[in-house]
Write a protein that holds these residues in place. Structure first.
Motif, PDB file in Angstrom:
ATOM      1  N   ASP A   1       0.872  -1.178   0.000  1.00  0.00           N
ATOM      2  CA  ASP A   1       0.000   0.000   0.000  1.00  0.00           C
ATOM      3  C   ASP A   1       0.908   1.227   0.000  1.00  0.00           C
ATOM      4  OD1 ASP A   1      -1.446   2.258   0.980  1.00  0.00           O
ATOM      5  OD2 ASP A   1      -2.950   0.928   1.831  1.00  0.00           O
ATOM      6  N   ARG A   2       0.882   1.972  -1.088  1.00  0.00           N
ATOM      7  CA  ARG A   2       1.794   3.131  -1.219  1.00  0.00           C
ATOM      8  C   ARG A   2       1.610   4.149  -0.110  1.00  0.00           C
ATOM      9  NH1 ARG A   2       4.331   2.889  -6.040  1.00  0.00           N
ATOM     10  NH2 ARG A   2       5.309   4.928  -6.091  1.00  0.00           N
ATOM     11  N   VAL A   3       0.422   4.211   0.455  1.00  0.00           N
ATOM     12  CA  VAL A   3       0.174   5.199   1.498  1.00  0.00           C
ATOM     13  C   VAL A   3       0.572   4.636   2.858  1.00  0.00           C
ATOM     14  CG1 VAL A   3      -1.566   6.646   2.608  1.00  0.00           C
ATOM     15  CG2 VAL A   3      -1.674   6.215   0.139  1.00  0.00           C
ATOM     16  N   ALA A   4      -0.017   3.505   3.224  1.00  0.00           N
ATOM     17  CA  ALA A   4       0.230   2.957   4.562  1.00  0.00           C
ATOM     18  C   ALA A   4       1.654   2.453   4.717  1.00  0.00           C
ATOM     19  CB  ALA A   4      -0.767   1.823   4.843  1.00  0.00           C
ATOM     20  N   ASP A   5       2.226   1.910   3.635  1.00  0.00           N
ATOM     21  CA  ASP A   5       3.557   1.301   3.712  1.00  0.00           C
ATOM     22  C   ASP A   5       4.642   2.211   3.155  1.00  0.00           C
ATOM     23  OD1 ASP A   5       2.214  -0.972   4.623  1.00  0.00           O
ATOM     24  OD2 ASP A   5       2.032  -1.816   2.611  1.00  0.00           O
ATOM     25  N   GLY A   6       4.291   3.469   2.942  1.00  0.00           N
ATOM     26  CA  GLY A   6       5.184   4.334   2.171  1.00  0.00           C
ATOM     27  C   GLY A   6       6.510   4.664   2.840  1.00  0.00           C
ATOM     28  N   ALA A   7       6.641   4.321   4.112  1.00  0.00           N
ATOM     29  CA  ALA A   7       7.910   4.613   4.773  1.00  0.00           C
ATOM     30  C   ALA A   7       8.983   3.588   4.408  1.00  0.00           C
ATOM     31  CB  ALA A   7       7.706   4.648   6.285  1.00  0.00           C
ATOM     32  N   GLN A   8       8.542   2.449   3.858  1.00  0.00           N
ATOM     33  CA  GLN A   8       9.495   1.407   3.473  1.00  0.00           C
ATOM     34  C   GLN A   8       9.773   1.483   1.972  1.00  0.00           C
ATOM     35  OE1 GLN A   8       8.463  -2.502   5.305  1.00  0.00           O
ATOM     36  NE2 GLN A   8       6.643  -1.386   5.941  1.00  0.00           N
ATOM     37  N   PRO A   9      10.863   0.842   1.550  1.00  0.00           N
ATOM     38  CA  PRO A   9      11.111   0.800   0.101  1.00  0.00           C
ATOM     39  C   PRO A   9      10.008  -0.001  -0.585  1.00  0.00           C
ATOM     40  CG  PRO A   9      13.085   0.177   1.352  1.00  0.00           C
ATOM     41  CD  PRO A   9      11.932   0.217   2.323  1.00  0.00           C
ATOM     42  N   LEU A  10       9.366   0.605  -1.555  1.00  0.00           N
ATOM     43  CA  LEU A  10       8.249  -0.060  -2.216  1.00  0.00           C
ATOM     44  C   LEU A  10       8.751  -0.929  -3.371  1.00  0.00           C
ATOM     45  CD1 LEU A  10       5.775   2.936  -2.421  1.00  0.00           C
ATOM     46  CD2 LEU A  10       5.536   0.904  -0.980  1.00  0.00           C
ATOM     47  N   PRO A  11       8.143  -2.097  -3.555  1.00  0.00           N
ATOM     48  CA  PRO A  11       8.441  -2.880  -4.759  1.00  0.00           C
ATOM     49  C   PRO A  11       7.984  -2.099  -5.984  1.00  0.00           C
ATOM     50  CG  PRO A  11       7.105  -4.134  -3.195  1.00  0.00           C
ATOM     51  CD  PRO A  11       7.106  -2.721  -2.727  1.00  0.00           C
ATOM     52  N   GLY A  12       8.452  -2.496  -7.158  1.00  0.00           N
ATOM     53  CA  GLY A  12       8.029  -1.785  -8.354  1.00  0.00           C
ATOM     54  C   GLY A  12       8.273  -2.610  -9.598  1.00  0.00           C
ATOM     55  N   MET A  13       7.665  -2.165 -10.672  1.00  0.00           N
ATOM     56  CA  MET A  13       7.774  -2.862 -11.949  1.00  0.00           C
ATOM     57  C   MET A  13       9.130  -2.564 -12.595  1.00  0.00           C
ATOM     58  SD  MET A  13       5.149  -4.682 -12.834  1.00  0.00           S
ATOM     59  CE  MET A  13       3.576  -4.992 -11.992  1.00  0.00           C
TER      60      MET A  13
END
Lengths: 289, 289, 289, 289
Positions: C186-198
């Motif tokens: 979740d880009r909002v809730a989890d945004g403090a961590q490095p996000l996976p991506g395409m």
């Protein structure tokens, strides 16, 4: 409160200017005479707008605020830069003028207009802020309730407090003056603590001294003062005495200037943007020395 | 235009106030001395907000405008009435101040800051309108270019026009003065006709006389004047000479007052709402007699 | 990136629909046939609007958000309640469709329109979201990259990941399908961590499989993936392959439903509010079983 | 009106979905079965946003409208283009869903919640539009009241009109169906003439046939119909029968498609943007064949 004085009817049944009527030609000339060097001091807080937009194309913001802006994309090659502003006037972060139409005490707006008649979806019909669009000029007097410091948390400001400050400064508030009060508090920065506030006794003092307009960093206490009528400033000074309020003023720089100059009176001028039909408007009142 | 005078660098490489620096202590005191009776005259147009909302729950409106409002539903029993305002500052319907950050001439904002550096999505970083938040006070001079009437459509206003008006009034514009110009035109009401406008010659006149701030109902002509540099006022007075502009002023009442009093100078005061980081702000400049 | 495939020109020089052209009549009928019980599952996040206004007459808010509202004061006795909404479409809190006009890769919008021509101050002229106003219907396929859990922080999603998920589900993505991807983030809730991506590899996979529209909780990584082209999804899937993106989708409930039903395909339908000339619009895509 | 049927309490004292409860699993499967080719037809009007801003940096607009936008200046070199939208949902120019919280009949919102409790300054607490966020899917039936033309000005639509249209089409409206009505009128374009409208008799017909959701270009007449209860659709269909209304639908293309295919039933799907706590939302309902 039936014995509390009221200015309803004092200037007619259709008046919209309230206590500003106390500023006679003589009073106004007294105010003008205060301008000597022309030095100006703003009584307004600095309001920092927050971006209206969030997300990847705008900075992230910490809170909704009094003013939000969007920079307009006008297209490539346009030399002018511009923005749209969204303003929530009656917000503690922005210094603003409360006009008569802002308040309906007992369902009626000064001097007795039914609230449903005074405003509608399209705006204010009676007592809008633009009744002062020609500018308000009079003598201003600063009463600093806590020179160099601030009032105690939750302090109930009384007429005796105002008298004491006037004595310290050696000034007398005269009918038609603008009263500027400093208590050393900031509703936004200090809002987690109990805020000092005006008592009904202080409002009565304003009436007895013929205050025409009020500006200050002291408003209605939060939480309400124990044993006091809640909302005395808005309900009685604005709602009954028809004294327009300049909410959220920041008199700190003024107090420093007055102390340095040894002068507690000045030419007071305020002129809100000339926008029709609103309950209030952001303002930047000036003290001119 | 390489020979046209420029104030870039005159007050340093980081200055944001431009020609307002011409208002020295002496100039300011000269302005203050103009206040005698304290009578105030607004130089602002009355802007009537239009409802933000349309449809069955709000009045129908005729056009998008400078200011739009929504009355807030605060719930039953709340004695206070309030609204949100959306303001498009750089709109001909609203009298507003153009700060340095509003204009990038040749991609650079006075005194040479790259436009991309001077502002961003979050607002103005260099040359915002709040650099004048302490208030601008100086002597104001009204030059009425068409007493009792108005200029011809598409009239090119020159230095000679300004001189003629000064002669008629028996006044001399001095360095640091606020120049108020009346041509008798309204960009909104008269916008279907060719509007008069300032020529580069008139802007040069402002430079030679040391104008600190400009307010008037004459701006840049629309359509551009034949044979003249288009946009002379914004490009050269604002962009090069760093004279803040008060766009869309309405000096009609002022002209009537000056004529009645036989006085063409006055204390000029302007203080925009103290909002940070914008390219401009709505203002209500006052002439004080 | 010169060897990366591009759909510019594939459907003509003026096309605005991009890969949605892959949805032929046959493909569409295949999608329709997926609807059996008619059970609907939303792929949209719930966006909670924040009040536009702050201060004493509105709740205090914690942050600027995708949607802000004001309840309209319509006056006493009106039985209808209504609000105004301010929507920042391209915000991670709101599930929205990115149309062609949202992205200018190398200064040009698919299929090669100059950015300055594709949109202006008044809105989008080429590639606006309303080109899909008739609705997009096709077969949808869910690829759950982390059933019952979530990808590792900063995971680079590759074609192999997509193949593995398809194998687990026993499905094959066919030309014209809507690809729905779940990574459990979740880009909002989890945004403090490095996000996976395409990765670009995954985007190439989408091209090889003929994906017509993309929806997922995996977008472009934040921070950018080490050693990978940054912004692969927006730059290449949207900008080059012309696959409209449904950003900020929430496929969690869909994944649970698919697992329960043992079905990983469904009728996919999306129809944004029919508003003209925007770069994107909030949407609520449905999976219909 | 005490004898008029009411659904208050029919689905419990806390229900927020109203007549959508009539869409049982069986009804929903009947709707799904209508999707064959997957051809989609939008029932939404095209709403053209107007610029929020006026003046020289934005196009001039003719009227305040349902949607206003500002293109965001994100700074030089940003490849993404984006805007902010201001949406006045309950506006005749935009097809929108009226949820239960939009209407307080006799001061109470279905199924009897006090209006002051159902919504406040921060939004809708009971009967918000997002209760339908999972999507509404059922069989849709088009009743074209004026095939190839339009109803007479000010025509009072009755149950007999609906019966006649059903007979012409050879269809029967069944409990749980979405009723789509076409009268050939446009509240915006044709608003200068007396608009046809629903009578209480037609609303009673909807109740007897178990209509779950209503969409149409016929709403409440303007001016009110002589001898009829004013506002029958909003007051009784929405307020009493709890049938969500899709206001300002445009069924013209649907009518043409139905006539061409000889089919007057279809899969009806609607899913508003998933935004919480509003009285209504813009929607784009689809008819799927």
């Amino acid at each position: 409160m039936t014995d509390f004085p009221s200015n309803w009817g004092r200037w007619g049944d259709t008046d919209e200017r309230g206590a500003v009527n106390l500023i006679t030609d003589e009073v106004r000339a007294r105010g003008a005479a205060e301008a000597r060097t022309g030095q100006t001091v703003s009584l307004a807080r600095l309001t920092t707008p927050f971006p209206l937009t969030g997300g990847p194309f705008a900075p992230t913001t910490a809170s909704t605020t009094a003013v939000q802006t969007v920079m307009i994309h006008a297209g490539p090659g346009v030399p002018a830069m511009a923005e749209v502003m969204i303003v929530t006037t009656h917000h503690p972060e922005v210094t603003h003028l409360d006009a008569m139409g802002h308040w309906a005490e007992g369902g009626r707006v000064y001097p007795g207009v039914d609230a449903a008649a005074s405003s509608g979806a399209e705006g204010v019909r009676h007592g809008a802020a633009d009744v002062y669009a020609g500018g308000i000029l009079t003598r201003g007097v600063l009463l600093d309730l806590a020179p160099g410091g601030r009032l105690d948390p939750g302090h109930p400001v009384t007429g005796a407090d105002l008298d004491a400050a006037a004595d310290r400064a050696g000034v007398t508030v005269l009918p038609g003056d603008a009263l500027v009060v400093r208590g050393g508090w900031d509703r936004v920065a200090d809002g987690a603590q109990p805020l000092p506030g005006m008592t009904l006794d202080a409002v009565r003092w304003m009436h007895e001294h013929g205050v025409a307009v009020y500006a200050g960093d002291i408003g209605d206490a939060r939480p309400p003062l124990p044993g006091e009528v809640p909302g005395a400033l808005h309900r009685f000074a604005l709602g009954r005495l028809a004294i327009p309020l300049i909410d959220g003023a920041d008199p700190d720089e003024l107090a420093a200037t007055c102390a340095r100059l040894g002068r507690w009176t000045f030419q007071f001028v305020v002129a809100a943007p000339r926008i029709a039909g609103t309950t209030g408007l952001p303002v930047n009142p000036l003290a001119i020395f």
